[in-house]
Motif scaffolding. Structure first.
Motif, PDB file in Angstrom:
ATOM      1  N   ILE A 192       0.813  -1.214   0.000  1.00 15.29           N
ATOM      2  CA  ILE A 192       0.000   0.000   0.000  1.00 15.29           C
ATOM      3  C   ILE A 192       0.845   1.261   0.000  1.00 15.29           C
ATOM      4  CG2 ILE A 192      -0.395   0.329   2.492  1.00 15.29           C
ATOM      5  CD1 ILE A 192      -2.949   0.605  -0.331  1.00 15.29           C
TER       6      ILE A 192
ATOM      7  N   MET B 281      -7.189   6.310  -6.557  1.00 10.19           N
ATOM      8  CA  MET B 281      -6.926   5.791  -5.224  1.00 10.19           C
ATOM      9  C   MET B 281      -7.967   4.740  -4.805  1.00 10.19           C
ATOM     10  SD  MET B 281      -4.287   6.615  -3.517  1.00 10.19           S
ATOM     11  CE  MET B 281      -3.547   8.035  -2.782  1.00 10.19           C
ATOM     12  N   PRO B 282      -9.287   5.001  -4.988  1.00  4.58           N
ATOM     13  CA  PRO B 282     -10.246   3.970  -4.565  1.00  4.58           C
ATOM     14  C   PRO B 282     -10.058   2.665  -5.328  1.00  4.58           C
ATOM     15  CG  PRO B 282     -11.389   6.005  -5.077  1.00  4.58           C
ATOM     16  CD  PRO B 282      -9.973   6.210  -5.442  1.00  4.58           C
ATOM     17  N   GLN B 283      -9.751   2.759  -6.600  1.00  8.53           N
ATOM     18  CA  GLN B 283      -9.532   1.524  -7.341  1.00  8.53           C
ATOM     19  C   GLN B 283      -8.322   0.790  -6.800  1.00  8.53           C
ATOM     20  OE1 GLN B 283      -9.340   2.120 -11.541  1.00  8.53           O
ATOM     21  NE2 GLN B 283     -11.475   2.762 -11.681  1.00  8.53           N
TER      22      GLN B 283
ATOM     23  N   GLY C 169      -7.342   0.886  -3.800  1.00 11.42           N
ATOM     24  CA  GLY C 169      -7.777   0.299  -2.539  1.00 11.42           C
ATOM     25  C   GLY C 169      -8.515  -1.016  -2.753  1.00 11.42           C
ATOM     26  N   LEU C 170      -9.400  -1.049  -3.721  1.00  9.66           N
ATOM     27  CA  LEU C 170     -10.167  -2.262  -3.985  1.00  9.66           C
ATOM     28  C   LEU C 170      -9.243  -3.384  -4.461  1.00  9.66           C
ATOM     29  CD1 LEU C 170     -13.306  -0.733  -5.761  1.00  9.66           C
ATOM     30  CD2 LEU C 170     -12.974  -1.255  -3.364  1.00  9.66           C
TER      31      LEU C 170
ATOM     32  N   PHE D 287      -6.126  -3.631  -3.905  1.00  2.00           N
ATOM     33  CA  PHE D 287      -5.265  -3.980  -2.781  1.00  2.00           C
ATOM     34  C   PHE D 287      -5.944  -5.038  -1.905  1.00  2.00           C
ATOM     35  CE2 PHE D 287      -4.820  -2.950   1.775  1.00  2.00           C
ATOM     36  CZ  PHE D 287      -3.540  -3.437   1.958  1.00  2.00           C
TER      37      PHE D 287
END
Lengths: 374, 911
Positions: free
Chosen positions: A192, A284-286, A288-289, A291
Motif C-alpha cells: 500500500i 486511489m479507490p480503485q 484500494g479495492l 489492494f
C-alpha cells in the motif's frame, strides 16, 4: 553512477514525504506496536476459556470430581444444566461443551462395567472443538483413572507418551500471532505505501513532471521501493526487538540479522507488487479495492493463519509459489527454530525472483499508464 | 421580498479554516433583483462568502440574513432553501458525471418534489431553452466545459429560484460559450425580473456587464458599487485597472504596465515542428491533425477552452504521450518517449503546478537540480540566483503547500528552469492567479524569451494573456482554428479585440453543435404549492438518491464488478483456503526397537489419513534438523526394547517432538498422536496382549460432535465466511459512496437542496442493501452447490436475518463515512474497523462466550456477533426462528441505533 545519484535523491524525497505525513506515521506505529500486542493477547489459536455445561444425572463423588477437573485457563468453571435445556443452550451457542454423566456412573465404574459418558461438542466452533475435545477426553480419563486407582489396585499404564513441543514449549499463541502480525504488516504496508505513493504522484500531476526530466521509470520505481522499504525495515526491526522481545518477552531462537535480510528481500517483492498494482489502478479507490483483493488472500493463505497442508492441492500449489508463503515459512524457520542461512537460502532466491518479475511487469506498464493519467 | 431591498445582509461575518482567515469581518448589503458580481483572484474568500449565503457552509461569526431571515436559524434555512439555487465552483461540481443530461435534471426535480408530469415538462423546457435538447442522453462527463455549465444552470433553475448563486460559472470555458452563457442568464432575468443573481468571477472583463460589484482581496472588501462608480472613483477605464488601483499600496508596489520588447530573430531557427499531430483515446479524438512551427525565442500561445486538446498536445510534445498519428520534432529530432538528451533541454510546467508540496521551497529546487545532475557548486549558485530572481527569498524554508498560490506558481517556474532549458512548455501556468501575480509572472517569461533566447510554448484561456504572445493558435475541439500574430488574427476577422476574433472563428467552425437560437426559458411562475414537498420527510427525495445511486453504480463497471464479483472471488479463495482441519501433516519415525510392537505402533499412525510419513530418521541428531527446516511437523522415537518392555509390563516411553511454530497445529497434532497412542494400547488390551486392564477403560468417554459429525471445518467456515463477507464489503462500498460525494463535491446538494440527512442516507443505502442481498444470493448458491454445505435449517429465518444484517452492516459503513473525509481513509478505516472485530471478536474462531476483556466488549457492539449464530445456526445446526429469535431481535435493535448515529455525525452544512 548518474542513475544511482538520481535514485538516491528521489528516495530521499520519498523519505521526506513519508515523515511529513504524521497520520500515516501514527498508523504505522500503531500497527507495529499496539496491534501486535493485541494480537498476541488474543488467544485465538488456543483452548482458552471454553464454556462448559454439565448434565449430572449421577450426583456422585466421581461426577463432581469430573466437573471440578475442568479448570481455567482452558475451560470456564462447569455450570450445571438440565437435560431438557441442552439442545437450546447449544443451539444458541451458550456452551461449546456439555458433559453428560449418566446416572449410576460412579457405581458402574467401580464395579468395572465400563459405563459410557458423553461429551457433546459444538462442532461449529472449529478451533475450540478440535483441541478441546481431546483435552476433555484426557481430563475425564485421568480423573476416572485417578478415582479408580484410589479405590482399587490397578497397574499403571505400561507405555507412556512423552510429548515435547519444539521451539514453543507452552504452545503459546502469543509467540505465533505476534510474529505473524509483523509478517502481515509487511505484506500490507509494502504494497500500500508504494502503490499509494505512485498513484498520489499521478493524481497530483508530479508524475508527468518526473517523466519529462532525465529520469527513467526504473529510477522512479526503485526510489519508491528503496525509500519505503527502508521505513518498513526499520519498523520491523524496532517492533521485533522492542515489542516482541522486550515487552512481550518472547524468546527469539534464530538470528535477527538473517531475518532482516529476508524482510528486505520480501519487501522488494511486496513493493514491486505495489508498483504493479498502481499501474493497473487509475484512482486511489480503485487501488484500494485491488489492494484488498490481492493482499488479503496473500496474507490469509500464506500459512501464517491456517496450515497450507490442509488446503486443496490446487490452491496449495498456487500458494506454494507465492512469496508470502516463503516469507512466513522462513520467518518461522529463522525466528522459532533458529534455522541458518543454509536452510533458507533457496526461499530467499525465490522471493527475490518473484519480486523482479513484478517489478518488470510494473515497468512495462508504467509509461503507457502514466501517459493516460492526464 | 422587494426588488429594492437587500437580498442578503452581511454583518461582521468572519470565517476561518484552521489557521487561515478566509473572511475578515465583512459587512455588506447585497441589493436584490439585480446581478451582483464578486470580483477578485482565487483564495480571497469569494467562494466562502457565496457558500455562506447559499447555506452550504455554516456561519461561524457575524450575522447573515438572506431572503429576509437569519441563516443561522435552522427553520429559516429549511424554509428558504427551496428558493435558493447554488452552483458551486468547478465545472459541474454538483453534477453527476455518470448520469445523462436528462437524468441529472430529473434528479434535481425529484429533490424539489416535482411529480413525474411536472418534471417531464420542466426538463423539456430547460433543455430546449439552453440548446441541450440534442444531448439529453449524453453522460455529463462527456460534455464540453460550456455545455456542462449550461447543464449546471438547468439543474439550478429547475425549481424557479428567487436567488441564483453562481460561483465562477465560466472559468475555463471558451469565449463563445461564455458569451452565450451570459446571454442566457440575461434572458432568464428578463423573464423573471424579481430574481436576484450573485456571481463570482475571476474574469474582470465579464464584470463590466454586472449591475453591482464587490471587489474583494485577502478576505476583505476593497470596494462595492456599480461598475461605473468603481471606475470613476479610481479614475480608470476598465474594471481590471480599477481592481489593481483598489489594491493596497504594498501589494501594488513594483507593478507596472507590462511592456514587451520586440523579438530577436535567430535566423528562423525552428525549435518545434508539429505535423498533423493526432491523438485518440478510444473513440474520442482529443487532438485532430494539429500542425505548427515554433521558432527559437518565440512566445507561442495555445488558446482555447478546457478540454479542447491543449494539454494533450503539450503532453505529446514532451513525449509523455505517444501520438496516434502525425509527427513532431524538437530541436530537429523526432520525439522519442525515452529521449534523455532532449529532456535536458526542456522545462515543463504542468497545469497543477506539480511541486512536491510536502517539501520546502529550497528542497524542491535542490531535488530538481540533483535530478538534472547539476554539479554541486553550480547547483548552489544557480539556486541562489533563482531564489533571488524569482523573489522567493522570504519563503525558502516554508513548505510548498503553505506558500500563496502566486509564489507557488513562481516556484514552479523556477523548478522548470533550474537546468537552464532552451524550451519551456507551460500548461495554463496562470489559472487561478490574481492579475498582479500574472503580470509579474509574464515579466519573467518575457525576460527569458527576449534576453536568454528561451523558446516558450504556453497555453492559456485568458484572452489578455493570449494577446501578449508573439504568435498564437486558437484551438477548439481538438483542432487549430487559426494561427498567427494576435494582430493579424484580429484583422483577419475585422474584429475589435482578440476575444471577438476568437468568437468569430468559433462561430464559423460550428463545432459547437448545440449552438442555436436561444428560446426564452418558459418559466411559468407556478403556483408555489409543492415546493420541495414536506420539510421533514419525503419519499420522493429519498428515492431520488436511490435512483441516482443505482444508476451510478450500474455505470461504474469497476465498482460493480468488485461489488458482485469481489465477494464471490474471496469466498472461493477463503472457502477452500481457510480451514482448521489439520490433515496430511508430515512425521518421521526413529524406530530403535524394530520389533513387532514398534511396527504395530507406527502402523496406527500410518493407517491414519491425518499423517503422511516421511523417510525414517537415522539418529537422534536428525530430529532437530528435520524440524528446523520444517520438513516434518512431528517426530516419533520408539526406544530400544519397546516391544519387550511392553510384553513384560515394564514401563516404557515413546518420545514425540512436535513443531510448535504454529500453536494450533501443534495442539491438534498432539491430540491426534495421543489418540493413536491410546488406540494402540486399547487394541492390545482387547487382543489380550495387555497385562492388566488399562485404567482408561474404566469408563468409555465418547465425544459427540454435534451439528457436524465428521468435524469438517467447511460446515462452520462457509457460513462464517458468509457472515464475514457481508460485514466487510457492503460496509466498504457504502462508506465509499458517501465519502465519494464529499471528495468530489456533490455533497453540496445535501447542503443546499431541501433533501434531509435521513433521506440522503437512507436513499443511498437502499441500492447497497440490494447489492449486498445479491452478494448473499451468490454466496448462498456457492455454499450449496460448490462447497456442498446444505441449508439444514429455516430459509425464512436466514433470509430475515441476512436482510436485517446487511442493513446494519451498510449502516455501519454510513457511520464510518460520517467522520472520514477521503476515500482512501474511508476504505482503510472501514477495513480496520471491520476486519479485526469480525475475525477475532465476533465468534468466527473463538466462541463469543469465551471472550474476555476488551475483545468481548468490542464483539458485543459488532453486528456480526449476532448474525453468525443465525448463519451457522440455519446452515449447519438446522435451526429456525424458535432458537434464533433472540439474535434476530438484537440485530434489529442495531438498525435504528446505527442510523441515528450516522445522522448525528453527518453534517447538514459544511464547516
Amino acid at each position: 553512477m548518474r542513475s544511482l545519484s538520481t535514485i538516491f535523491w528521489l528516495a530521499t524525497k520519498e523519505l521526506r514525504s513519508f515523515l511529513r505525513d504524521w497520520v500515516l506515521l501514527l498508523l504505522m506505529i500503531y500497527s507495529f506496536s499496539l496491534a501486535i500486542i493485541a494480537q498476541a493477547q488474543s488467544n485465538a489459536q488456543e483452548l482458552n476459556n471454553a464454556s462448559l455445561g454439565v448434565v449430572d444425572n449421577d450426583r456422585s463423588e466421581l461426577s463432581r470430581r469430573i466437573a471440578g477437573a475442568f479448570l481455567p485457563p482452558y475451560f470456564k468453571r462447569a455450570e450445571p444444566v438440565e437435560e431438557r435445556d441442552v439442545d437450546h443452550l447449544m443451539n444458541t451457542g451458550r456452551y461449546t461443551f456439555v458433559l453428560d454423566i449418566p446416572s449410576h456412573f460412579e457405581r458402574d465404574v467401580l464395579s468395572g462395567r465400563r459405563p459410557q459418558m458423553q461429551v457433546a461438542v459444538d462442532a461449529t466452533a472449529m478451533v475450540q472443538a478440535g483441541i478441546g475435545s481431546g483435552y476433555a477426553q484426557q481430563i475425564i480419563s485421568n480423573e476416572v483413572a485417578d478415582f479408580v486407582s484410589h479405590t482399587a489396585q490397578t497397574p499403571p499404564s505400561p507405555a507412556n507418551l512423552a510429548v515435547r513441543i519444539a521451539f514453543n514449549p507452552n504452545v503459546s499463541t502469543a509467540w505465533f500471532t505476534s510474529v505473524m502480525g509483523i509478517v502481515n504488516n509487511v505484506t500490507m504496508l509494502g504494497i500500500i505505501l508504494v502503490g499509494a505513493a505512485v498513484v498520489r504522484e499521478r493524481e497530483h500531476g508530479t508524475m508527468d513532471h518526473l517523466l519529462v526530466m532525465p529520469v527513467s521509470p526504473f529510477e522512479i520505481a526503485m526510489a519508491k521501493i528503496l525509500g519505503n522499504a527502508l521505513v518498513i525495515t526499520v519498523a520491523v526491526g524496532l517492533s521485533l526487538t522492542l515489542v516482541v522481545r522486550q515487552l512481550l518477552a518472547i524468546p527469539i531462537a534464530g538470528s535477527v540479522p538473517l531475518f532482516m535480510c529476508g524482510v528486505v528481500l520480501y519487501l522488494f517483492f511486496a513493493t514491486s507488487v505495489g508498483v504493479f498494482l498502481a499501474t493497473i489502478a487509475r484512482t486511489m479507490p480503485q487501488l484500494g479495492l485491488l489492494f484488498i483483493l490481492v493482499s488479503v488472500p496473500l496474507q490469509l493463505l500464506s500459512g501464517g493463519n491456517t496450515p497450507i497442508e490442509s488446503m486443496p492441492p490446487w490452491l496449495g500449489a498456487i500458494m506454494q509459489a507465492s512469496p508470502s508463503t516463503h516469507f512466513v515459512s522462513f520467518a518461522q524457520a529463522i525466528l522459532y527454530r533458529g534455522a541458518g542461512f543454509e536452510v533458507v537460502w533457496l526461499k530467499f532466491v525465490e522471493v527475490a525472483c518473484m519480486g523482479a518479475v513484478f517489478l518488470g511487469l510494473g515497468l512495462l506498464r508504467y509509461r503507457s499508464v502514466a501517459a493516460k493519467g492526464g | 421580498m422587494t426588488a429594492t431591498g437587500a437580498v442578503a445582509r452581511i454583518a461582521g461575518v468572519r470565517h476561518r479554516y484552521g489557521k487561515l482567515l478566509a473572511l475578515d469581518t465583512i459587512s455588506l448589503d447585497l441589493p436584490a433583483g439585480c446581478m451582483v458580481g464578486l470580483i477578485g483572484p482565487d483564495g480571497v474568500g469569494k467562494s466562502t462568502l457565496l457558500g455562506l449565503i447559499a447555506g452550504a457552509k455554516a456561519s461561524q461569526r457575524g450575522g447573515l440574513e438572506v431572503l429576509g431571515g437569519d441563516m443561522t436559524d435552522r427553520r429559516h434555512r429549511r424554509a428558504v432553501c427551496p428558493r435558493i439555487a447554488y452552483m458551486p465552483q468547478g465545472l459541474g461540481k454538483n453534477l453527476y458525471p455518470d448520469l445523462s443530461v436528462r437524468e441529472n435534471i430529473d434528479f434535481f426535480g425529484r429533490l424539489f418534489g416535482h411529480g413525474r408530469a411536472e418534471r417531464r415538462q420542466r426538463v423539456r423546457d430547460l433543455l430546449d431553452s439552453t440548446g441541450l435538447a440534442p444531448f439529453a442522453d449524453r453522460p455529463a462527463r462527456k460534455l464540453s466545459g460550456g455545455m456542462r455549465q449550461k447543464l449546471g444552470l438547468c439543474c439550478s433553475l429547475v425549481h424557479d429560484p428567487d436567488l441564483l448563486i453562481l460561483d465562477e460559472p465560466t472559468t475555463g470555458v471558451d469565449p463563445l460559450s461564455r458569451r452565450q452563457f451570459w446571454e442566457l442568464i440575461d434572458r432568464i432575468r428578463a423573464r423573471r425580473p424579481g430574481m436576484s443573481v450573485i456571481v463570482a468571477t475571476a474574469y474582470m472583463e465579464e464584470a463590466e456587464r454586472f449591475d453591482w460589484l464587490v471587489a474583494m482581496n485577502a478576505g476583505a472588501v476593497l470596494a462595492a458599487g456599480t461598475p461605473a462608480t468603481l471606475k470613476s472613483t479610481t479614475g480608470t477605464s476598465t474594471i481590471e485597472e480599477a481592481f489593481i488601483a483598489l489594491l493596497p499600496d504594498e501589494v501594488r508596489r513594483g507593478h507596472r504596465s507590462l511592456r514587451i520588447p520586440p523579438r530577436t530573430r535567430y535566423d528562423h531557427e525552428t525549435v518545434i515542428v508539429a505535423r498533423d499531430l493526432t491523438r485518440r483515446f478510444d473513440d474520442f479524438t482529443a487532438v485532430d491533425h494539429v500542425s505548427f512551427d515554433i521558432e527559437r525565442g518565440e512566445i507561442f500561445g495555445f488558446v482555447g477552452s478546457n478540454g479542447c486538446g491543449k494539454t494533450t498536445t503539450m503532453k505529446m510534445l514532451t513525449g509523455l504521450l505517444p501520438a496516434s498519428e502525425g509527427t513532431a520534432s524538437l530541436f530537429g529530432k523526432p520525439i522519442a518517449t525515452d529521449g534523455m538528451q532532449s529532456r535536458m533541454r526542456v522545462g515543463y510546467m504542468s497545469q497543477s503546478f506539480s511541486l512536491y508540496t510536502e517539501l520546502t521551497v529550497r528542497q524542491n529546487l535542490e531535488l530538481h537540480s540533483r535530478l538534472f545532475h547539476l554539479p554541486r557548486l553550480k547547483a548552489a549558485a544557480r539556486i541562489a540566483d533563482l531564489i533571488e530572481r524569482f523573489g522567493l527569498s522570504a519563503h525558502v524554508d516554508q513548505l510548498a503547500s503553505d506558500v500563496p498560490l502566486g509564489i507557488r506558481q513562481r516556484l514552479s517556474l523556477a523548478v522548470a528552469v533550474v537546468h537552464e532549458p532552451d524550451l519551456l512548455i507551460l500548461d495554463e501556468p496562470t489559472s487561478g492567479v490574481d492579475p498582479l501575480a500574472r503580470d509579474a509572472f509574464w515579466e519573467i517569461l518575457i525576460d527569458l524569451s527576449r534576453n536568454a533566447g528561451v523558446t516558450i510554448f504556453v497555453s492559456t484561456h485568458f484572452m489578455n494573456e493570449a494577446a501578449r504572445c508573439d504568435r498564437l493558435s486558437l484551438m477548439d475541439a481538438g483542432r487549430v482554428l487559426a494561427t498567427g500574430t494576435p494582430q493579424s488574427l484580429v484583422e483577419a476577422r475585422h474584429a475589435v479585440s482578440l476575444e471577438e476574433a476568437f468568437v468569430s472563428y468559433l462561430s464559423e467552425a460550428g463545432g459547437h453543435a448545440e449552438r442555436r437560437d436561444w428560446t426564452v426559458v418558459s418559466a411559468r411562475d407556478p403556483a408555489r404549492k409543492n415546493r420541495g414537498g414536506s420539510a421533514y420527510f419525503s419519499l420522493r427525495r429519498l428515492l431520488a438518491y436511490t435512483i441516482r445511486e443505482s444508476l451510478e453504480l450500474i455505470r461504474d463497471p469497476i465498482r460493480l464488478a468488485f461489488a458482485l464479483g469481489g465477494t464471490a472471488f474471496l469466498m472461493l479463495i477463503f472457502g477452500f483456503g481457510i480451514t482448521t482441519d489439520v490433515n496430511s501433516f508430515t512425521f518421521a519415525a526413529l524406530d530403535r526397537d524394530g520389533s513387532f510392537e514398534s511396527r504395530a505402533y507406527l502402523g496406527e499412525l500410518r493407517g491414519s489419513p491425518y499423517f503422511v510419513e516421511q523417510p525414517a530418521l537415522r539418529d537422534a541428531a536428525e530430529v532437530q534438523d528435520r524440524l528446523k527446516s520444517g520438513a516434518v511437523a512431528a517426530t516419533i522415537e520408539i526406544p530400544p526394547g519397546f516391544g519387550r518392555d511392553l510384553r513384560r509390563g515394564r514401563p516404557t516411553e515413546v518420545g514425540v517432538w512436535i513443531d510448535g511454530a504454529m500453536p494450533f497445529r501443534a495442539e491438534t497434532i498432539r491430540g491426534y498422536i495421543a489418540g493413536a497412542h491410546s488406540q494402540f494400547l486399547a487394541d492390545r488390551s482387547i487382543r489380550g496382549h495387555g497385562s492388566g486392564g488399562l485404567a482408561a477403560s474404566a469408563a468409555d468417554v465418547s465425544v459427540r460432535f454435534r451439528y457436524n459429525q465428521d468435524f469438517d471445518s467447511v460446515y462452520a467456515m462457509v457460513p462464517g465466511l458468509f457472515a464475514l463477507q457481508l460485514a466487510l464489503i457492503p460496509a466498504i462500498l457504502m462508506a465509499l459512496a458517501v465519502v465519494r460525494e464529499k471528495e468530489l463535491g456533490s455533497i453540496v446538494n445535501l447542503y443546499v437542496t431541501p433533501v434531509t440527512r435521513l433521506e440522503f442516507l437512507l436513499g443511498k443505502q437502499i441500492p447497497y442493501v440490494v447489492v449486498a442481498m445479491l452478494n448473499a444470493a451468490i454466496m448462498f448458491l456457492m455454499a450449496i452447490f460448490l462447497f456442498k454445505v446444505p441449508l439444514k435449517g429455516s430459509f425464512p429465518t436466514l433470509l430475515a436475518g441476512t436482510l436485517t444484517y446487511v442493513v446494519t452492516t451498510t449502516a455501519y459503513g454510513l457511520v464510518i463515512s460520517a467522520f472520514t473525509r477521503t476515500q482512501i481513509a474511508a476504505l482503510f478505516g472501514t477495513a480496520i474497523m471491520t476486519v479485526l472485530p469480525a475475525t477475532m471478536f465476533a465468534g468466527m474462531l473463538t466462541p463469543v462466550s469465551s471472550l474476555t476483556g476488551f475483545g468481548a466488549v468490542l464483539g458485543r457492539f459488532f453486528p456480526m456477533t449476532y448474525y453468525l449464530p443465525i448463519s451457522v445456526g440455519t446452515f449447519t445446526k438446522g435451526l429456525g426462528l424458535t432458537d434464533l429469535y433472540g439474535h434476530l431481535l438484537a440485530l434489529v435493535a442495531f438498525v435504528p441505533v446505527l442510523i441515528l448515529l450516522g445522522l448525528v455525525l453527518m453534517r447538514s452544512q459544511e464547516k
